[in-house]
Design a protein around this motif. Structure first.
Motif, short mmCIF file in Angstrom:
data_model
loop_
_atom_site.label_atom_id
_atom_site.label_comp_id
_atom_site.label_asym_id
_atom_site.label_seq_id
_atom_site.Cartn_x
_atom_site.Cartn_y
_atom_site.Cartn_z
N ALA A 1 0.82 -1.21 0.00
CA ALA A 1 0.00 0.00 0.00
C ALA A 1 0.86 1.26 0.00
O ALA A 1 0.48 2.29 -0.57
CB ALA A 1 -0.93 -0.01 1.22
N GLY A 2 2.03 1.19 0.63
CA GLY A 2 2.90 2.36 0.71
C GLY A 2 3.81 2.53 -0.49
O GLY A 2 4.42 3.59 -0.65
N LEU A 3 3.94 1.51 -1.33
CA LEU A 3 4.85 1.59 -2.47
C LEU A 3 4.21 2.22 -3.69
O LEU A 3 4.88 2.90 -4.47
CB LEU A 3 5.35 0.19 -2.84
CG LEU A 3 6.31 -0.48 -1.86
CD1 LEU A 3 6.69 -1.86 -2.37
CD2 LEU A 3 7.56 0.37 -1.63
N GLY A 4 2.93 1.99 -3.88
CA GLY A 4 2.30 2.46 -5.11
C GLY A 4 2.50 1.46 -6.23
O GLY A 4 3.31 0.53 -6.13
N ASP A 5 1.79 1.65 -7.32
CA ASP A 5 1.79 0.67 -8.42
C ASP A 5 3.15 0.52 -9.08
O ASP A 5 3.58 -0.60 -9.41
CB ASP A 5 0.74 1.07 -9.47
CG ASP A 5 -0.69 0.96 -8.95
OD1 ASP A 5 -0.88 0.24 -7.95
OD2 ASP A 5 -1.58 1.60 -9.53
N ARG A 6 3.86 1.64 -9.30
CA ARG A 6 5.12 1.57 -10.04
C ARG A 6 6.16 0.74 -9.31
O ARG A 6 6.78 -0.17 -9.89
CB ARG A 6 5.66 2.97 -10.31
CG ARG A 6 6.94 2.99 -11.15
CD ARG A 6 7.44 4.39 -11.37
NE ARG A 6 7.91 5.00 -10.14
CZ ARG A 6 9.15 4.81 -9.63
NH1 ARG A 6 10.02 4.04 -10.27
NH2 ARG A 6 9.51 5.40 -8.51
N LEU A 7 6.38 1.01 -8.03
CA LEU A 7 7.38 0.28 -7.27
C LEU A 7 6.91 -1.14 -6.94
O LEU A 7 7.72 -2.08 -6.90
CB LEU A 7 7.74 1.03 -5.99
CG LEU A 7 8.48 2.36 -6.18
CD1 LEU A 7 8.79 3.00 -4.84
CD2 LEU A 7 9.77 2.16 -6.98
N SER A 8 5.62 -1.31 -6.69
CA SER A 8 5.10 -2.64 -6.39
C SER A 8 5.31 -3.59 -7.56
O SER A 8 5.48 -4.81 -7.37
CB SER A 8 3.61 -2.57 -6.06
OG SER A 8 3.40 -1.92 -4.83
N SER A 9 5.33 -3.05 -8.78
CA SER A 9 5.51 -3.90 -9.96
C SER A 9 6.92 -4.46 -10.05
O SER A 9 7.17 -5.39 -10.83
CB SER A 9 5.18 -3.11 -11.23
OG SER A 9 6.14 -2.07 -11.43
N LYS A 10 7.86 -3.92 -9.26
CA LYS A 10 9.24 -4.37 -9.30
C LYS A 10 9.53 -5.53 -8.35
O LYS A 10 10.62 -6.10 -8.37
CB LYS A 10 10.19 -3.22 -8.93
CG LYS A 10 10.29 -2.10 -9.97
CD LYS A 10 11.19 -1.00 -9.46
CE LYS A 10 11.49 0.01 -10.56
NZ LYS A 10 12.44 -0.55 -11.56
N VAL A 11 8.56 -5.87 -7.49
CA VAL A 11 8.84 -6.84 -6.44
C VAL A 11 7.73 -7.88 -6.31
O VAL A 11 6.55 -7.57 -6.47
CB VAL A 11 9.06 -6.11 -5.09
CG1 VAL A 11 7.88 -5.24 -4.73
CG2 VAL A 11 9.36 -7.08 -3.96
N ARG A 12 8.13 -9.10 -6.07
CA ARG A 12 7.21 -10.20 -5.77
C ARG A 12 7.44 -10.61 -4.31
O ARG A 12 8.54 -11.01 -3.94
CB ARG A 12 7.46 -11.38 -6.69
CG ARG A 12 6.64 -12.62 -6.34
CD ARG A 12 7.07 -13.81 -7.18
NE ARG A 12 6.39 -15.02 -6.76
CZ ARG A 12 6.69 -16.24 -7.18
NH1 ARG A 12 7.68 -16.40 -8.02
NH2 ARG A 12 6.03 -17.28 -6.76
N PHE A 13 6.42 -10.51 -3.48
CA PHE A 13 6.54 -10.82 -2.06
C PHE A 13 6.22 -12.29 -1.79
O PHE A 13 5.27 -12.84 -2.35
CB PHE A 13 5.59 -9.94 -1.23
CG PHE A 13 5.99 -8.50 -1.17
CD1 PHE A 13 6.91 -8.06 -0.24
CD2 PHE A 13 5.45 -7.58 -2.05
CE1 PHE A 13 7.29 -6.73 -0.17
CE2 PHE A 13 5.81 -6.25 -2.00
CZ PHE A 13 6.74 -5.82 -1.06
N ILE A 14 7.02 -12.90 -0.91
CA ILE A 14 6.78 -14.27 -0.46
C ILE A 14 6.80 -14.27 1.07
O ILE A 14 7.77 -13.82 1.68
CB ILE A 14 7.83 -15.24 -1.01
CG1 ILE A 14 7.70 -15.34 -2.54
CG2 ILE A 14 7.68 -16.63 -0.39
CD1 ILE A 14 8.70 -16.27 -3.19
N ASN A 15 5.75 -14.75 1.67
CA ASN A 15 5.60 -14.77 3.13
C ASN A 15 6.24 -16.05 3.69
O ASN A 15 5.70 -17.14 3.55
CB ASN A 15 4.12 -14.71 3.49
CG ASN A 15 3.89 -14.63 4.99
OD1 ASN A 15 4.84 -14.61 5.77
ND2 ASN A 15 2.64 -14.59 5.39
N LEU A 16 7.41 -15.90 4.34
CA LEU A 16 8.07 -17.03 4.98
C LEU A 16 7.59 -17.25 6.41
O LEU A 16 7.91 -18.27 7.02
CB LEU A 16 9.59 -16.83 5.00
CG LEU A 16 10.35 -16.96 3.68
CD1 LEU A 16 11.84 -16.81 3.92
CD2 LEU A 16 10.06 -18.29 3.01
N ALA A 17 6.84 -16.26 6.96
CA ALA A 17 6.39 -16.33 8.36
C ALA A 17 7.59 -16.58 9.26
O ALA A 17 8.59 -15.87 9.17
CB ALA A 17 5.30 -17.38 8.51
#
Length: 267
Positions: free
Chosen positions: A229-245
């Motif tokens: 939510a804090g990155l915005g569309d442009r920066l979010s498109s550069k990263v894929r998040f994986i939840n390792l917990a």
């Protein structure tokens, strides 16, 4: 598409890595050993960038967390010594065997000397003027790290700090971590993603712990949502998040994000 192997960051491998012992190398002329220490089974942060304010404290903008054997030596050199000569001497030792330079800075480009001395190295003897400091971080072919920090104190003496870290938990050679930071440090995350090349992307492994009624997985999901939510569309498109917990390696810590470069699937 990204090529991943099973149980990434979940297996612990032990290795017998060898690295250059700087304590046995020729010191700069007139250098006096002030103190030294060594520890085993330590979790050490290897700096890969300048130090800056993070929340209420200070830390490098990018680090690698390494589990392993750690040694440190502090030398004092006469005030008449030239900083450039001292730096050149020890740099030559650090790269003599083909070590790769991971990070190098000097003067104010390193950040605050006070923060390096008192917050990172936790040794007030390293404090001096920002314009007199230098930092060098190298990695050898066996995966060991050497860190050198040099500064001239107000009294004129030149202080040289030499740290060595030998990993006992092997770092993954194919999916090397390029940056780690607190998952709540949105400004730093934004800077890291903004500095990527236009077509460069990363994978972000997010770690978390159970807190109250929230499970580790739920907290990880919430962290990822907050960051996106804090990155915005442009920066979010550069990263894929994986939840390792809470299933990651100890070296990844908790409530942190570890970035690795995204690579295309090989044909």
């Amino acid at each position: 598409m990204v090529k991943f192997r099973g149980a990434l960051f979940l297996s612990i491998l032990l290795s017998s890595l060898s690295y250059a012992d700087l304590s046995e190398s020729e010191p700069y002329r007139g250098a006096q050993l002030v103190k030294s220490n060594s520890k085993v089974d330590q979790l050490i942060e290897v700096p890969l960038s300048k130090i800056s304010r993070a929340g209420r404290g200070w830390e490098p903008e990018s680090v690698i967390r390494v589990k392993g054997e750690y040694s440190s030596s502090l030398y004092k050199i006469d005030r008449n010594a030239l900083l450039a000569d001292v730096y050149a001497h020890y740099k030559a030792l650090l790269v003599a065997d083909g070590q790769s330079i991971l990070f190098e800075c000097e003067s104010r480009s390193c950040g605050s000397s006070n923060a390096w001395a008192n917050n990172f190295f936790k040794d007030y003897l390293l404090y001096g003027a920002d314009q007199n400091q230098s930092l060098l971080v190298v990695k050898d072919r066996q995966g060991a790290y050497q860190i050198m920090y040099i500064n001239r104190r107000g009294a004129g003496d030149v202080m040289v700090r030499l740290d060595e870290v030998k990993a006992t938990e092997a770092q993954d050679s194919e999916f090397g971590i390029v940056a780690q930071m607190d998952a709540s440090d949105l400004p730093r995350i934004r800077r890291f993603l903004s500095d990527l090349l236009p077509d460069q992307k990363v994978v972000a492994f997010v770690t978390s712990q159970k807190n109250g009624l929230l499970s580790a997985i739920e907290r990880g999901d919430r962290m990822i949502s907050n960051v996106e939510a804090g990155l915005g569309d442009r920066l979010s498109s550069k990263v894929r998040f994986i939840n390792l917990a809470d299933l990651g390696r100890e070296s990844l810590g908790f409530d942190r994000i570890a970035f690795v470069y995204d690579s295309p699937l090989e044909n």
